[in-house]
Design a protein around this motif. Structure first.
Motif, PDB file in Angstrom:
ATOM      1  N   LYS A   1       3.299  -6.705   4.580  1.00 43.60           N
ATOM      2  CA  LYS A   1       3.655  -7.438   3.360  1.00 43.60           C
ATOM      3  C   LYS A   1       3.893  -6.533   2.151  1.00 43.60           C
ATOM      4  N   LEU A   2       3.649  -5.253   2.291  1.00 37.67           N
ATOM      5  CA  LEU A   2       3.864  -4.330   1.176  1.00 37.67           C
ATOM      6  C   LEU A   2       5.351  -4.056   0.992  1.00 37.67           C
ATOM      7  N   PRO A   3       5.790  -3.761  -0.220  1.00 36.76           N
ATOM      8  CA  PRO A   3       7.196  -3.424  -0.434  1.00 36.76           C
ATOM      9  C   PRO A   3       7.556  -2.114   0.249  1.00 36.76           C
ATOM     10  N   ALA A   4       8.768  -2.049   0.784  1.00 35.88           N
ATOM     11  CA  ALA A   4       9.242  -0.841   1.454  1.00 35.88           C
ATOM     12  C   ALA A   4       9.947   0.066   0.449  1.00 35.88           C
ATOM     13  N   VAL A   5       9.787   1.376   0.648  1.00 36.01           N
ATOM     14  CA  VAL A   5      10.386   2.349  -0.287  1.00 36.01           C
ATOM     15  C   VAL A   5      11.366   3.274   0.425  1.00 36.01           C
ATOM     16  N   GLY A   6      11.899   2.830   1.558  1.00 35.35           N
ATOM     17  CA  GLY A   6      12.852   3.657   2.287  1.00 35.35           C
ATOM     18  C   GLY A   6      12.230   4.274   3.514  1.00 35.35           C
ATOM     19  N   THR A   7      12.782   5.396   3.960  1.00 31.23           N
ATOM     20  CA  THR A   7      12.324   6.036   5.178  1.00 31.23           C
ATOM     21  C   THR A   7      11.411   7.221   4.864  1.00 31.23           C
ATOM     22  N   HIS A   8      10.766   7.689   5.918  1.00 32.15           N
ATOM     23  CA  HIS A   8       9.892   8.864   5.794  1.00 32.15           C
ATOM     24  C   HIS A   8      10.669  10.064   5.259  1.00 32.15           C
ATOM     25  N   MET A   9      11.861  10.301   5.802  1.00 33.86           N
ATOM     26  CA  MET A   9      12.641  11.469   5.410  1.00 33.86           C
ATOM     27  C   MET A   9      13.379  11.266   4.089  1.00 33.86           C
ATOM     28  N   ARG A  10      13.728  10.008   3.785  1.00 38.27           N
ATOM     29  CA  ARG A  10      14.499   9.740   2.577  1.00 38.27           C
ATOM     30  C   ARG A  10      13.922   8.553   1.804  1.00 38.27           C
ATOM     31  N   PRO A  11      12.776   8.736   1.196  1.00 37.23           N
ATOM     32  CA  PRO A  11      12.234   7.653   0.366  1.00 37.23           C
ATOM     33  C   PRO A  11      13.089   7.456  -0.877  1.00 37.23           C
ATOM     34  N   ASN A  12      13.177   6.211  -1.318  1.00 36.68           N
ATOM     35  CA  ASN A  12      13.950   5.878  -2.514  1.00 36.68           C
ATOM     36  C   ASN A  12      13.101   6.190  -3.744  1.00 36.68           C
ATOM     37  N   ALA A  13      13.522   7.174  -4.520  1.00 42.17           N
ATOM     38  CA  ALA A  13      12.724   7.638  -5.662  1.00 42.17           C
ATOM     39  C   ALA A  13      12.474   6.520  -6.668  1.00 42.17           C
ATOM     40  N   GLU A  14      13.463   5.685  -6.903  1.00 38.95           N
ATOM     41  CA  GLU A  14      13.303   4.597  -7.876  1.00 38.95           C
ATOM     42  C   GLU A  14      12.246   3.599  -7.409  1.00 38.95           C
ATOM     43  N   LEU A  15      12.272   3.274  -6.111  1.00 42.39           N
ATOM     44  CA  LEU A  15      11.295   2.330  -5.583  1.00 42.39           C
ATOM     45  C   LEU A  15       9.884   2.931  -5.574  1.00 42.39           C
ATOM     46  N   VAL A  16       9.800   4.233  -5.321  1.00 41.41           N
ATOM     47  CA  VAL A  16       8.493   4.891  -5.327  1.00 41.41           C
ATOM     48  C   VAL A  16       7.909   4.897  -6.736  1.00 41.41           C
ATOM     49  N   THR A  17       8.688   5.317  -7.712  1.00 38.96           N
ATOM     50  CA  THR A  17       8.170   5.411  -9.085  1.00 38.96           C
ATOM     51  C   THR A  17       7.840   4.034  -9.652  1.00 38.96           C
ATOM     52  N   ALA A  18       8.547   2.995  -9.198  1.00 37.47           N
ATOM     53  CA  ALA A  18       8.291   1.645  -9.701  1.00 37.47           C
ATOM     54  C   ALA A  18       6.882   1.173  -9.367  1.00 37.47           C
ATOM     55  N   GLN A  19       6.285   1.729  -8.311  1.00 33.26           N
ATOM     56  CA  GLN A  19       4.929   1.328  -7.909  1.00 33.26           C
ATOM     57  C   GLN A  19       3.840   2.056  -8.695  1.00 33.26           C
ATOM     58  N   LYS A  20       4.245   3.037  -9.510  1.00 32.82           N
ATOM     59  CA  LYS A  20       3.286   3.808 -10.324  1.00 32.82           C
ATOM     60  C   LYS A  20       2.117   4.345  -9.481  1.00 32.82           C
ATOM     61  N   PRO A  21       2.432   5.071  -8.409  1.00 35.57           N
ATOM     62  CA  PRO A  21       1.349   5.574  -7.551  1.00 35.57           C
ATOM     63  C   PRO A  21       0.579   6.711  -8.222  1.00 35.57           C
ATOM     64  N   ASP A  22      -0.701   6.791  -7.928  1.00 34.99           N
ATOM     65  CA  ASP A  22      -1.463   7.970  -8.360  1.00 34.99           C
ATOM     66  C   ASP A  22      -1.618   8.967  -7.224  1.00 34.99           C
ATOM     67  N   LEU A  23      -1.095   8.607  -6.018  1.00 40.54           N
ATOM     68  CA  LEU A  23      -1.095   9.526  -4.884  1.00 40.54           C
ATOM     69  C   LEU A  23      -0.021   9.103  -3.880  1.00 40.54           C
ATOM     70  N   VAL A  24       0.845  10.041  -3.534  1.00 39.09           N
ATOM     71  CA  VAL A  24       1.834   9.840  -2.478  1.00 39.09           C
ATOM     72  C   VAL A  24       1.570  10.900  -1.413  1.00 39.09           C
ATOM     73  N   LEU A  25       1.571  10.479  -0.150  1.00 41.75           N
ATOM     74  CA  LEU A  25       1.271  11.389   0.951  1.00 41.75           C
ATOM     75  C   LEU A  25       2.499  11.572   1.829  1.00 41.75           C
ATOM     76  N   GLN A  26       2.825  12.835   2.107  1.00 43.30           N
ATOM     77  CA  GLN A  26       3.991  13.148   2.917  1.00 43.30           C
ATOM     78  C   GLN A  26       3.600  14.177   3.979  1.00 43.30           C
ATOM     79  N   MET A  27       4.278  14.110   5.141  1.00 45.56           N
ATOM     80  CA  MET A  27       4.052  15.085   6.199  1.00 45.56           C
ATOM     81  C   MET A  27       4.894  16.318   5.919  1.00 45.56           C
ATOM     82  N   SER A  28       4.276  17.483   5.969  1.00 38.97           N
ATOM     83  CA  SER A  28       5.019  18.718   5.729  1.00 38.97           C
ATOM     84  C   SER A  28       5.644  19.210   7.026  1.00 38.97           C
TER      85      SER A  28
END
Length: 298
Positions: free
Chosen positions: A73-100
């Motif tokens: 039920k959470l909003p989607a922000v795109g794919t693992h490799m290509r997250p949508n920057a606008e959708l990510v910033t709209a959620q005002k996260p204090d932590l984003v986790l990515q695989m290096s």
């Protein structure tokens, strides 16, 4: 002076120390309090947060995690490799986790950081890395005790598997990631660690996580066991007995083939130890080609 006196009064809450974590890219994030609005850009991190009891802190997910009931039920922000920057910033996260480890994902990470988004990147290609990252997530979320308990349980279960396999000759194993355009699990990923924990060894010697091979290389390796994953990367694997090049493989002739769940075996996370245990149970029901003591055979 007043603050010192207040902190010395019994029952007065101590000020929480800031949390500072440096990720695998050398980026350091400082949080004044445990993270409350988290976006995992790789599914393994979502599973780890759920295991920590932090499901209510995730505010968005990737497209690939639509099938996870707790995240659906959470909003989607795109794919693992290509997250949508606008959708990510709209959620005002204090932590984003990515695989290096993937160049394209790192480029997207740098773009998000330039926008002021706090992104931490971690590599999780081994059990040791899994343990370390879980402990780091415990710190970031203020769940150190929970993380320590999970890691202790995983280590104990792996030690139990090692004891069961002590003195046994390892099964020579091949793991198919995709077919056709054959991709196999190399030495650099969690799959090899799962095979080793279950009592096997990867016949693919390449150090990378994924290895591109041709059919001749598999025929030459002639593994004791052939594992085929089913999932997004290999949605409809063709039966091995129906592939002309593979019919003569020892594993196919003697019935030592197994289809496994891609999400369970290829995604490093809380279920990786479970994958090793499942594989070990299956292997215990087989007879080794040299007559080794692994069950009564097929």
């Amino acid at each position: 002076m007043l603050l010192t006196l207040l902190l010395a009064v019994p029952g007065f809450p101590a000020l929480a120390a800031p949390i500072e974590v440096t990720d695998d890219t050398g980026y350091t994030l400082r949080l004044e309090k445990p993270a409350q609005r988290i976006i995992p850009l790789y599914g393994a991190f979502g599973e780890m947060l759920l295991a920590l009891g932090c499901g209510d802190r995730m505010v968005a997910r990737t497209d690939a995690d639509a099938g996870v009931p707790e995240l659906a039920k959470l909003p989607a922000v795109g794919t693992h490799m290509r997250p949508n920057a606008e959708l990510v910033t709209a959620q005002k996260p204090d932590l984003v986790l990515q695989m290096s480890g993937r160049g394209e994902a790192l480029l997207q990470t740098e773009a998000l950081r330039k926008l002021g988004v706090p992104v931490l990147c971690f590599e999780v290609n081994s059990f040791a890395q899994l343990f370390r990252v879980m402990e780091e997530l415990g710190r970031l979320c203020g769940r150190e005790a929970e993380a320590a308990a999970l890691v202790a349980d995983w280590k104990a279960r792996l030690e139990a598997l090692a004891a069961e396999n002590a003195g046994e000759r390892p099964w020579r194993m091949f793991y198919e990631v995709r077919y056709p355009n054959l991709l196999a699990a190399g030495q650099g990923g969690i799959v090899s660690e799962i095979m080793k924990a279950a009592g096997g060894e990867n016949v693919v010697g390449e150090k990378r996580k994924l290895a591109r091979l041709n059919e001749e290389a598999v025929i030459l390796a002639d593994p004791d066991v052939y594992l085929v994953q089913r999932g997004p990367m290999n949605p409809a694997p063709e039966p091995l007995a129906g592939r002309p090049h593979f019919r003569g493989l020892r594993a196919v002739r003697e019935g030592r083939t197994l289809e496994v769940d891609e999400a369970l075996f290829s995604r490093p996370g809380p279920r990786s130890v479970e994958a090793a245990e499942q594989l070990a149970r299956w292997l215990r029901g087989l007879k080794k080609p040299d007559g080794g003591k692994n069950g009564e055979g097929n």
